[in-house]
Design a protein around this motif. Structure first.
Motif, PDB file in Angstrom:
ATOM      1  N   THR A   1       4.451  19.803  -8.851  1.00  0.00           N
ATOM      2  CA  THR A   1       3.480  19.733  -7.765  1.00  0.00           C
ATOM      3  C   THR A   1       2.411  18.700  -8.075  1.00  0.00           C
ATOM      4  OG1 THR A   1       2.064  21.470  -8.675  1.00  0.00           O
ATOM      5  CG2 THR A   1       3.846  22.166  -7.193  1.00  0.00           C
ATOM      6  N   VAL A   2       1.656  18.354  -7.039  1.00  0.00           N
ATOM      7  CA  VAL A   2       0.570  17.383  -7.161  1.00  0.00           C
ATOM      8  C   VAL A   2      -0.719  18.053  -6.720  1.00  0.00           C
ATOM      9  CG1 VAL A   2      -0.354  15.201  -6.272  1.00  0.00           C
ATOM     10  CG2 VAL A   2       2.093  15.421  -6.756  1.00  0.00           C
ATOM     11  N   ASP A   3      -1.787  17.862  -7.504  1.00  0.00           N
ATOM     12  CA  ASP A   3      -3.099  18.380  -7.102  1.00  0.00           C
ATOM     13  C   ASP A   3      -3.680  17.448  -6.053  1.00  0.00           C
ATOM     14  OD1 ASP A   3      -5.508  20.079  -7.418  1.00  0.00           O
ATOM     15  OD2 ASP A   3      -6.382  18.189  -8.093  1.00  0.00           O
ATOM     16  N   MET A   4      -3.838  17.956  -4.822  1.00  0.00           N
ATOM     17  CA  MET A   4      -4.212  17.108  -3.703  1.00  0.00           C
ATOM     18  C   MET A   4      -5.631  16.571  -3.822  1.00  0.00           C
ATOM     19  SD  MET A   4      -1.576  16.681  -1.919  1.00  0.00           S
ATOM     20  CE  MET A   4      -2.312  15.887  -0.491  1.00  0.00           C
ATOM     21  N   ALA A   5      -6.530  17.313  -4.434  1.00  0.00           N
ATOM     22  CA  ALA A   5      -7.922  16.858  -4.522  1.00  0.00           C
ATOM     23  C   ALA A   5      -8.011  15.553  -5.309  1.00  0.00           C
ATOM     24  CB  ALA A   5      -8.791  17.940  -5.153  1.00  0.00           C
ATOM     25  N   SER A   6      -7.463  15.539  -6.519  1.00  0.00           N
ATOM     26  CA  SER A   6      -7.536  14.323  -7.333  1.00  0.00           C
ATOM     27  C   SER A   6      -6.673  13.212  -6.736  1.00  0.00           C
ATOM     28  CB  SER A   6      -7.112  14.628  -8.762  1.00  0.00           C
ATOM     29  OG  SER A   6      -5.819  15.202  -8.795  1.00  0.00           O
ATOM     30  N   TYR A   7      -5.529  13.570  -6.177  1.00  0.00           N
ATOM     31  CA  TYR A   7      -4.639  12.568  -5.584  1.00  0.00           C
ATOM     32  C   TYR A   7      -5.301  11.844  -4.419  1.00  0.00           C
ATOM     33  CZ  TYR A   7      -0.621  10.798  -2.875  1.00  0.00           C
ATOM     34  OH  TYR A   7       0.244  10.022  -2.158  1.00  0.00           O
TER      35      TYR A   7
ATOM     36  N   ILE B   1       2.180  13.301   2.794  1.00  0.00           N
ATOM     37  CA  ILE B   1       0.784  13.432   3.213  1.00  0.00           C
ATOM     38  C   ILE B   1      -0.004  12.186   2.822  1.00  0.00           C
ATOM     39  CG2 ILE B   1      -1.338  14.761   2.887  1.00  0.00           C
ATOM     40  CD1 ILE B   1       0.463  17.229   2.441  1.00  0.00           C
ATOM     41  N   GLY B   2       0.224  11.707   1.589  1.00  0.00           N
ATOM     42  CA  GLY B   2      -0.464  10.500   1.153  1.00  0.00           C
ATOM     43  C   GLY B   2      -0.116   9.297   2.010  1.00  0.00           C
ATOM     44  N   LEU B   3       1.133   9.186   2.420  1.00  0.00           N
ATOM     45  CA  LEU B   3       1.534   8.071   3.278  1.00  0.00           C
ATOM     46  C   LEU B   3       0.916   8.188   4.674  1.00  0.00           C
ATOM     47  CD1 LEU B   3       5.260   7.753   2.185  1.00  0.00           C
ATOM     48  CD2 LEU B   3       3.420   6.127   1.745  1.00  0.00           C
ATOM     49  N   VAL B   4       0.770   9.409   5.169  1.00  0.00           N
ATOM     50  CA  VAL B   4       0.067   9.606   6.453  1.00  0.00           C
ATOM     51  C   VAL B   4      -1.367   9.114   6.327  1.00  0.00           C
ATOM     52  CG1 VAL B   4      -0.830  11.326   8.056  1.00  0.00           C
ATOM     53  CG2 VAL B   4       1.511  11.518   7.224  1.00  0.00           C
ATOM     54  N   VAL B   5      -2.046   9.523   5.244  1.00  0.00           N
ATOM     55  CA  VAL B   5      -3.428   9.073   5.026  1.00  0.00           C
ATOM     56  C   VAL B   5      -3.480   7.558   4.917  1.00  0.00           C
ATOM     57  CG1 VAL B   5      -5.357   9.128   3.395  1.00  0.00           C
ATOM     58  CG2 VAL B   5      -4.129  11.237   3.950  1.00  0.00           C
TER      59      VAL B   5
ATOM     60  N   ALA C   1       0.830  -1.208   0.000  1.00  0.00           N
ATOM     61  CA  ALA C   1       0.000   0.000   0.000  1.00  0.00           C
ATOM     62  C   ALA C   1       0.863   1.256   0.000  1.00  0.00           C
ATOM     63  CB  ALA C   1      -0.930  -0.007   1.220  1.00  0.00           C
ATOM     64  N   ARG C   2       1.980   1.236   0.722  1.00  0.00           N
ATOM     65  CA  ARG C   2       2.864   2.407   0.749  1.00  0.00           C
ATOM     66  C   ARG C   2       3.506   2.641  -0.618  1.00  0.00           C
ATOM     67  NH1 ARG C   2       4.888  -0.366   6.131  1.00  0.00           N
ATOM     68  NH2 ARG C   2       3.315   0.461   7.568  1.00  0.00           N
ATOM     69  N   VAL C   3       3.954   1.572  -1.246  1.00  0.00           N
ATOM     70  CA  VAL C   3       4.548   1.710  -2.581  1.00  0.00           C
ATOM     71  C   VAL C   3       3.515   2.258  -3.561  1.00  0.00           C
ATOM     72  CG1 VAL C   3       5.490   0.437  -4.548  1.00  0.00           C
ATOM     73  CG2 VAL C   3       6.297  -0.061  -2.243  1.00  0.00           C
ATOM     74  N   GLU C   4       2.300   1.742  -3.515  1.00  0.00           N
ATOM     75  CA  GLU C   4       1.258   2.210  -4.431  1.00  0.00           C
ATOM     76  C   GLU C   4       0.889   3.662  -4.155  1.00  0.00           C
ATOM     77  OE1 GLU C   4      -1.816  -0.678  -3.945  1.00  0.00           O
ATOM     78  OE2 GLU C   4      -1.028  -1.977  -5.532  1.00  0.00           O
ATOM     79  N   SER C   5       0.951   4.088  -2.900  1.00  0.00           N
ATOM     80  CA  SER C   5       0.667   5.485  -2.575  1.00  0.00           C
ATOM     81  C   SER C   5       1.716   6.409  -3.192  1.00  0.00           C
ATOM     82  CB  SER C   5       0.638   5.673  -1.053  1.00  0.00           C
ATOM     83  OG  SER C   5       0.376   7.010  -0.715  1.00  0.00           O
TER      84      SER C   5
END
Length: 337
Positions: A202-208, A245-249, A181-185
């Motif tokens: 940068t990454v758009d957080m909404a779609s990500y 942030i994605g890994l925290v989620v 799951a971490r790798v896929e994130s």
């Protein structure tokens, strides 16, 4: 001035108007504008500044529409000023040789102005073509690099999934599932790096985050009784920070799915990311059974998940607050701007 050199009206209008016609039209338009200004000046100071306005008119016409436009503006302006204004009105005659030298000097100066403007326009055009070529090469390189990175992520994820399947049930399988799951994130953040972001890198957080939550729901088999709700503002976050942030989620949602609803038939996990001056705020909440005081202080047995969460929060330049009770757990991460 560089922008003017890049704007080539004959090329822009070539599908509909011959290039020479565009150049002549621009030259005449520049001449008309100069004549209007000259007329206004003549009402204030009659007979003054007969020729000077032709130089900016010729230069601007050349920059916009090539040397033919500048030559047109220069020729029409000089002939008009020579015949109607200087030296003898309504005549091409000279009263003195000095007047002939003056007109000759104006012609030479106009030719030099047009030549210099055309040289500048061509140099800018060549520089623009070289820039476009370099950009195209860089985009090709980035596409190739992106393709290779995607393949690497896919390979790592496939190896982890294969090992997880071989491990069967137990702690090893759970650990491999978490690693997968971490790798896929991280891979998901990489994909969003090349699409939908307003700023490069940068990454758009909404779609990500929406895509991440959907993937977590599928991976954790949450379709049905336990659901994930996701809401996010559109924010362009630097790639490395977005990954953290994605890994925290990922860790918080996985922990909630595994531990928050034991003995319950259903529940909800919500993920919210929004602007919160001076930065942003991430909230991951569930309506499960809550955590004990000991678990909130030391983390769950093994402690790896909590250490990872703490590390990811630090990488994201955030601070975390955990609030838990019988009605569920709320984890708030405040992120600096």
């Amino acid at each position: 001035m560089g922008r003017l050199g890049e704007l080539d009206l004959p090329d822009r209008l070539a599908p509909w108007v011959p290039r020479w016609a565009t150049s002549v039209a621009v030259g005449l338009l520049a001449t008309a504008c100069a004549a209007l200004v000259r007329f206004l000046l003549d009402t204030l100071v009659p007979g003054a500044a007969v020729f000077p306005l032709l130089f900016p008119a010729a230069m601007i016409a050349t920059l916009f529409a090539r040397w033919l436009a500048g030559a047109t503006a220069s020729t029409v302006s000089i002939l008009f000023g020579w015949y109607y204004l200087y030296p003898v009105k309504n005549s091409f005659h000279f009263e003195t040789s000095a007047q002939a030298v003056t007109v000759g000097s104006v012609i030479i100066a106009a030719a030099i102005t047009v030549a210099l403007a055309e040289m500048f326009r061509r140099s800018v055009h060549r520089a623009t073509q070289e820039r476009d070529r370099q950009i195209a090469e860089r985009e090709l390189f980035l596409e190739e690099f992106d393709h290779r990175v995607k393949n690497n992520f896919t390979l790592v994820a496939a190896l982890l999934d294969m090992q997880r399947r071989r491990a069967g049930e137990g702690e090893t399988a759970d650990a491999l599932t978490s690693a997968l799951a971490r790798v896929e994130s991280i891979a998901r953040a990489h994909r969003h790096l090349y699409r939908g972001a307003a700023t490069p890198g940068t990454v758009d957080m909404a779609s990500y985050l929406h895509e991440l939550c959907t993937a977590l729901a599928d991976a954790l088999f949450l379709r049905g009784a336990i659901t994930i709700e996701c809401g996010s503002d559109h924010a362009a976050i630097p790639r490395d920070r977005a990954v953290s942030i994605g890994l925290v989620v990922n860790e918080l949602v996985t922990n909630a799915a595994k531990h928050a609803f034991k003995g319950r038939e259903g529940g909800t996990i919500s993920v919210r990311f929004a602007a919160h001056p001076p930065g942003w705020r991430l909230i991951v909440a569930d309506n499960g059974m809550g955590m004990s005081a000991e678990t909130r202080a030391t983390g769950r047995p093994g402690g790896l998940g909590q250490r990872l969460i703490d590390g990811f929060v630090r990488q994201a330049r955030g601070t975390m607050l955990v609030e838990s009770g019988s009605d569920g757990t709320v984890v708030t991460v405040d992120l600096a701007a």
